[in-house]
Design a protein around this motif. Structure first.
Motif, mmCIF file in Angstrom:
data_model
loop_
_atom_site.group_PDB
_atom_site.id
_atom_site.type_symbol
_atom_site.label_atom_id
_atom_site.label_comp_id
_atom_site.label_asym_id
_atom_site.label_seq_id
_atom_site.Cartn_x
_atom_site.Cartn_y
_atom_site.Cartn_z
ATOM 1 N N UNK A 169 44.757 10.972 13.060
ATOM 2 C CA UNK A 169 44.769 9.559 12.674
ATOM 3 C C UNK A 169 44.878 9.404 11.157
ATOM 4 N N UNK A 170 44.158 10.264 10.433
ATOM 5 C CA UNK A 170 44.220 10.238 8.967
ATOM 6 C C UNK A 170 45.633 10.551 8.500
ATOM 7 N N UNK A 171 46.276 11.546 9.087
ATOM 8 C CA UNK A 171 47.641 11.927 8.715
ATOM 9 C C UNK A 171 48.628 10.803 9.006
ATOM 10 N N UNK A 172 48.463 10.161 10.161
ATOM 11 C CA UNK A 172 49.339 9.042 10.513
ATOM 12 C C UNK A 172 49.169 7.913 9.506
ATOM 13 N N UNK A 173 47.946 7.589 9.169
ATOM 14 C CA UNK A 173 47.668 6.526 8.202
ATOM 15 C C UNK A 173 48.235 6.889 6.826
ATOM 16 N N UNK A 174 48.043 8.121 6.412
ATOM 17 C CA UNK A 174 48.540 8.572 5.112
ATOM 18 C C UNK A 174 50.067 8.505 5.057
ATOM 19 N N UNK A 175 50.739 9.003 6.053
ATOM 20 C CA UNK A 175 52.204 8.980 6.062
ATOM 21 C C UNK A 175 52.747 7.560 6.135
ATOM 22 N N UNK A 176 52.052 6.711 6.885
ATOM 23 C CA UNK A 176 52.468 5.306 6.960
ATOM 24 C C UNK A 176 52.326 4.629 5.607
ATOM 25 N N UNK A 177 51.215 4.879 4.927
ATOM 26 C CA UNK A 177 50.997 4.296 3.606
ATOM 27 C C UNK A 177 52.038 4.804 2.613
ATOM 28 N N UNK A 178 52.359 6.094 2.673
ATOM 29 C CA UNK A 178 53.365 6.651 1.780
ATOM 30 C C UNK A 178 54.738 6.033 2.048
ATOM 31 N N UNK A 179 55.089 5.870 3.303
ATOM 32 C CA UNK A 179 56.382 5.270 3.659
ATOM 33 C C UNK A 179 56.447 3.819 3.177
ATOM 34 N N UNK A 180 55.371 3.074 3.369
ATOM 35 C CA UNK A 180 55.337 1.674 2.935
ATOM 36 C C UNK A 180 55.425 1.578 1.417
ATOM 37 N N UNK A 181 54.734 2.468 0.720
ATOM 38 C CA UNK A 181 54.772 2.472 -0.743
ATOM 39 C C UNK A 181 56.171 2.796 -1.243
ATOM 40 N N UNK A 182 56.804 3.779 -0.631
ATOM 41 C CA UNK A 182 58.163 4.155 -1.020
ATOM 42 C C UNK A 182 59.120 2.987 -0.810
ATOM 43 N N UNK A 183 59.018 2.318 0.328
ATOM 44 C CA UNK A 183 59.883 1.177 0.619
ATOM 45 C C UNK A 183 59.636 0.038 -0.364
ATOM 46 N N UNK A 184 58.367 -0.235 -0.671
ATOM 47 C CA UNK A 184 58.041 -1.295 -1.634
ATOM 48 C C UNK A 184 58.623 -0.968 -3.010
ATOM 49 N N UNK A 185 58.560 0.297 -3.398
ATOM 50 C CA UNK A 185 59.124 0.705 -4.692
ATOM 51 C C UNK A 185 60.640 0.513 -4.708
ATOM 52 N N UNK A 186 61.314 0.859 -3.620
ATOM 53 C CA UNK A 186 62.767 0.672 -3.543
ATOM 54 C C UNK A 186 63.136 -0.802 -3.620
ATOM 55 N N UNK A 187 62.416 -1.635 -2.873
ATOM 56 C CA UNK A 187 62.678 -3.079 -2.899
ATOM 57 C C UNK A 187 62.414 -3.634 -4.294
ATOM 58 N N UNK A 188 61.329 -3.191 -4.919
ATOM 59 C CA UNK A 188 61.022 -3.633 -6.279
ATOM 60 C C UNK A 188 62.125 -3.254 -7.251
ATOM 61 N N UNK A 189 62.637 -2.057 -7.117
ATOM 62 C CA UNK A 189 63.731 -1.609 -7.984
ATOM 63 C C UNK A 189 64.978 -2.454 -7.773
ATOM 64 N N UNK A 190 65.285 -2.755 -6.530
ATOM 65 C CA UNK A 190 66.440 -3.608 -6.223
ATOM 66 C C UNK A 190 66.266 -4.980 -6.870
ATOM 67 N N UNK A 191 65.075 -5.555 -6.746
ATOM 68 C CA UNK A 191 64.816 -6.880 -7.316
ATOM 69 C C UNK A 191 64.900 -6.868 -8.836
ATOM 70 N N UNK A 192 64.334 -5.839 -9.454
ATOM 71 C CA UNK A 192 64.385 -5.742 -10.918
ATOM 72 C C UNK A 192 65.830 -5.637 -11.381
ATOM 73 N N UNK A 193 66.628 -4.817 -10.717
ATOM 74 C CA UNK A 193 68.037 -4.684 -11.096
ATOM 75 C C UNK A 193 68.792 -5.993 -10.886
#
Length: 70
Positions: A9-33
């Motif tokens: 469960x910890x691994x699933x939560x960790x990987x989900x959080x990492x995936x969400x963070x990565x996606x948020x960073x990509x979207x943020x980069x798109x918006x900034x550009x």
């Protein structure tokens, strides 16, 4: 040795959080550009408008009122 349910469960939560963070960073980069590109385009338009205004003022000064066909 088997992995415990809590660790899974910890691994699933960790990987989900990492995936969400990565996606948020990509979207943020798109918006900034996008904002940067829009700002640059608006600045280019403003420069063009200033140049047009200056050219119109020069044309007005180069053409005295007695020579105009108003």
């Amino acid at each position: 040795m088997a992995i415990s349910r809590h660790e899974i469960n910890k691994d699933v939560l960790q990987q989900s959080a990492e995936a969400a963070t990565h996606t948020a960073a990509e979207v943020g980069s798109i918006l900034v550009n996008a904002v940067r590109d829009i700002t640059s385009s608006v600045g280019d338009l403003a420069t063009e408008l200033f140049e047009i205004r200056e050219a119109a003022a020069r044309a007005e000064n180069d053409n005295p009122p007695e020579n105009r066909n108003d």
